[in-house]
Design an enzyme around this catalytic site. Structure first.
Site, PDB file in Angstrom:
ATOM      1  N   SER A   1       0.816  -1.201   0.000  1.00  0.00           N
ATOM      2  CA  SER A   1       0.000   0.000   0.000  1.00  0.00           C
ATOM      3  C   SER A   1       0.863   1.271   0.000  1.00  0.00           C
ATOM      4  O   SER A   1       1.635   1.475  -0.925  1.00  0.00           O
ATOM      5  CB  SER A   1      -0.933  -0.082   1.209  1.00  0.00           C
ATOM      6  OG  SER A   1      -1.831   0.969   1.229  1.00  0.00           O
TER       7      SER A   1
ATOM      8  N   ASP B   1      -9.845  -5.096  -3.928  1.00  0.00           N
ATOM      9  CA  ASP B   1      -9.154  -4.085  -3.125  1.00  0.00           C
ATOM     10  C   ASP B   1      -9.748  -2.715  -3.437  1.00  0.00           C
ATOM     11  O   ASP B   1      -9.714  -2.263  -4.579  1.00  0.00           O
ATOM     12  CB  ASP B   1      -7.665  -4.119  -3.482  1.00  0.00           C
ATOM     13  CG  ASP B   1      -6.805  -3.336  -2.521  1.00  0.00           C
ATOM     14  OD1 ASP B   1      -7.303  -2.337  -1.957  1.00  0.00           O
ATOM     15  OD2 ASP B   1      -5.634  -3.707  -2.337  1.00  0.00           O
TER      16      ASP B   1
ATOM     17  N   HIS C   1      -7.706  -5.395   0.432  1.00  0.00           N
ATOM     18  CA  HIS C   1      -6.464  -4.734   0.840  1.00  0.00           C
ATOM     19  C   HIS C   1      -5.665  -5.488   1.903  1.00  0.00           C
ATOM     20  O   HIS C   1      -4.458  -5.646   1.791  1.00  0.00           O
ATOM     21  CB  HIS C   1      -6.829  -3.337   1.350  1.00  0.00           C
ATOM     22  CG  HIS C   1      -5.723  -2.348   1.250  1.00  0.00           C
ATOM     23  ND1 HIS C   1      -5.234  -1.899   0.046  1.00  0.00           N
ATOM     24  CD2 HIS C   1      -4.993  -1.719   2.203  1.00  0.00           C
ATOM     25  CE1 HIS C   1      -4.266  -1.030   0.263  1.00  0.00           C
ATOM     26  NE2 HIS C   1      -4.100  -0.900   1.566  1.00  0.00           N
TER      27      HIS C   1
END
Ligand SMILES: *[C@@H]1O[C@H](CO)[C@@H](O)[C@H](O)[C@H]1NC(C)=O
Ligand SMILES: *[C@@H]1O[C@H](CO)[C@@H](O)[C@H](O)[C@H]1NC(C)=O
Ligand SMILES: *[C@@H]1O[C@H](CO)[C@@H](O)[C@H](O)[C@H]1NC(C)=O
Ligand SMILES: *[C@@H]1O[C@H](CO)[C@@H](O)[C@H](O)[C@H]1NC(C)=O
Length: 403
Positions: free
Chosen positions: A178, A345, A379
């Site tokens: 991320s 995600d 995620h």
């Protein structure tokens, strides 16, 4: 605009009252902040790694602006055999820390898996997390929270990468999740760190953010860009104080179920171990700066990948009207990249990743770009999933072995 601000303010006031009154009955995870109860020393090796039967060394790297980053090194696998492969530096994402990679069993957790595969593993906790500190500032100082991911790319990443290089004299394999991918993209696009980087594995890659579909994220971004949010303060922790009120506000506005609030932002995580939820919450989330969240909000609203927008003060900071863009097409085409992409995600949106692949990475050498695309992944599956080893980490180990 003006009337919507009034509405914002009103709902905040109403909400605060609701929260205070409702506190006795509300007891969902988001209210609970055990992070503050956990002791604040640097015992990650002792408490999280040696307990699993692994050797561990505590290290600290200091950034050019004085932040002291906590780093743990696993120099050997569980058999005790010393690493015979290059160093891997693992960087967490937003609201997180190095410990976030250690919360499942060793057979499920990336640092242990890499150590058992013969890599020399370095795990970093960035600024803002409870494991890092500053040479002169304290978390009560304005300066301690006066940064966004610009500074992570410019200062934190070079400090930890250079530190590992200095101790190993070997080019590094990087893993970023991320925000940890965004800061690497940005540094590499400026030609930085390339001479000490062997390859990079980016999970839930973040670059473009213009296709975010999550209404919760979009509302959060809009609220963060409203200038009546000074009550939010300089430090943002989702589980207590203003950060928690802020999330409650979003819940109320959108009629979201608080118990699964996080999945409205991350997407529906698919392979998390739900019976470990309380344990995860004893360690996560970590704080970030409100300024960092505003920077992300700017990306979402404007669809740019650029430095922090200071508005009328851009001239003062950059000598120009608009903040300078980062041009990710400058990342060398022969840099070996591994991308872990989850179709569910909601922060690393599939369309945004496709934009990155179709534009900036259009000319990337095809044999230097490995993509692992997972239909069911959101995620957090990339760091805490119970199937992530087979789906992502094993292919990542193959990728690193091939470099
Ligand atoms: C409230 O939540 C905490 C943390 O999950 C838990 O330990 C405690 O037992 C809960 N209290 C009630 C009354 O449910
Ligand atoms: C973990 O993996 C090792 C090696 O593959 C295996 O021997 C062991 O049984 C596994 N442990 C668990 C708890 O699954
Ligand atoms: C990498 O490049 C930087 C300049 O960009 C230089 O200062 C540094 O010494 C180089 N490191 C190595 C190991 O070559
Ligand atoms: C899930 O967590 C529980 C509690 O820690 C543990 O006993 C179980 O083995 C875990 N399941 C998996 C698939 O890792």
């Amino acid at each position: 605009m003006a009337s919507s601000k009034v509405v914002n303010l009103l709902s905040i006031v109403l909400l605060c009252i609701t929260i205070v009154q409702g506190r006795k009955t509300l007891n969902t995870s988001i209210e609970f902040s055990p992070s503050s109860l956990v002791n604040n020393d640097d015992g990650v090796c002792k408490s999280m790694i040696e307990t699993q039967g692994y050797t561990c060394e505590e290290h600290k790297a200091t950034t050019s602006d004085g932040f002291i980053l906590s780093i743990q090194r696993l120099p050997a696998g569980r058999s005790g055999e010393k690493a015979n492969k290059p160093p891997v530096l693992i960087h967490h994402g937003l609201f997180s820390d190095g410990v976030s990679w250690l919360l499942n069993s060793p057979n499920e957790s990336l640092p242990f898996i890499l150590a058992d595969s013969g890599f020399d593993v370095w795990l970093v906790s960035g600024r803002g997390s409870k494991y890092s500190s500053h040479i002169s500032l304290t978390p009560n100082d304005l300066g301690y929270w006066d940064w966004s991911w610009d500074e992570l790319a410019r200062n934190d990443l070079p400090a930890s990468m250079q530190y590992v290089y200095d101790h190993t004299s070997q080019k590094i394999q990087y893993v970023g999740h991320s925000q940890g991918s965004l800061i690497a993209f940005v540094a590499f696009s400026q030609g930085k760190l390339l001479n000490i980087t062997r390859s990079a594995a980016l999970l839930s890659p973040i670059a473009h953010m213009r296709h975010i579909t999550s209404v919760a994220t979009k509302l959060a971004a809009e609220l963060l860009l409203a200038d009546d949010l000074r009550w939010l303060g300089i430090k943002f922790l989702p589980t207590s104080g203003p950060g928690s009120w802020f999330l409650n506000l979003i819940c109320e506005r959108l009629h979201l179920d608080r118990a699964i609030l996080m999945s409205y932002f991350t997407g529906p995580n698919y392979c998390l171990n739900t019976s470990r939820e309380q344990y995860y919450l004893e360690h996560e989330p970590q704080a970030t700066s409100t300024k960092n969240l505003i920077h992300f909000s700017q990306m979402i609203r404007k669809g740019t990948i650029a430095k922090y927008d200071y508005g009328i003060f851009n001239w003062q900071h950059y000598g120009q009207l608009l903040p300078p863009d980062y041009d990710l097409s400058q990342i060398p085409n022969d840099l070996p990249l591994f991308l872990g992409i989850g179709k569910l995600d909601m922060l690393s949106d599939e369309e945004d990743v496709n934009d990155l692949l179709n534009f900036e990475f259009k000319n990337h050498d095809a044999n230097k770009l490995v993509k692992v695309v997972l239909e069911n992944y959101a995620h957090t599956d990339f760091t805490l999933g119970v199937k992530t080893k087979q789906d992502v980490y094993d292919p990542m180990v193959d990728f690193f072995n091939a470099q």
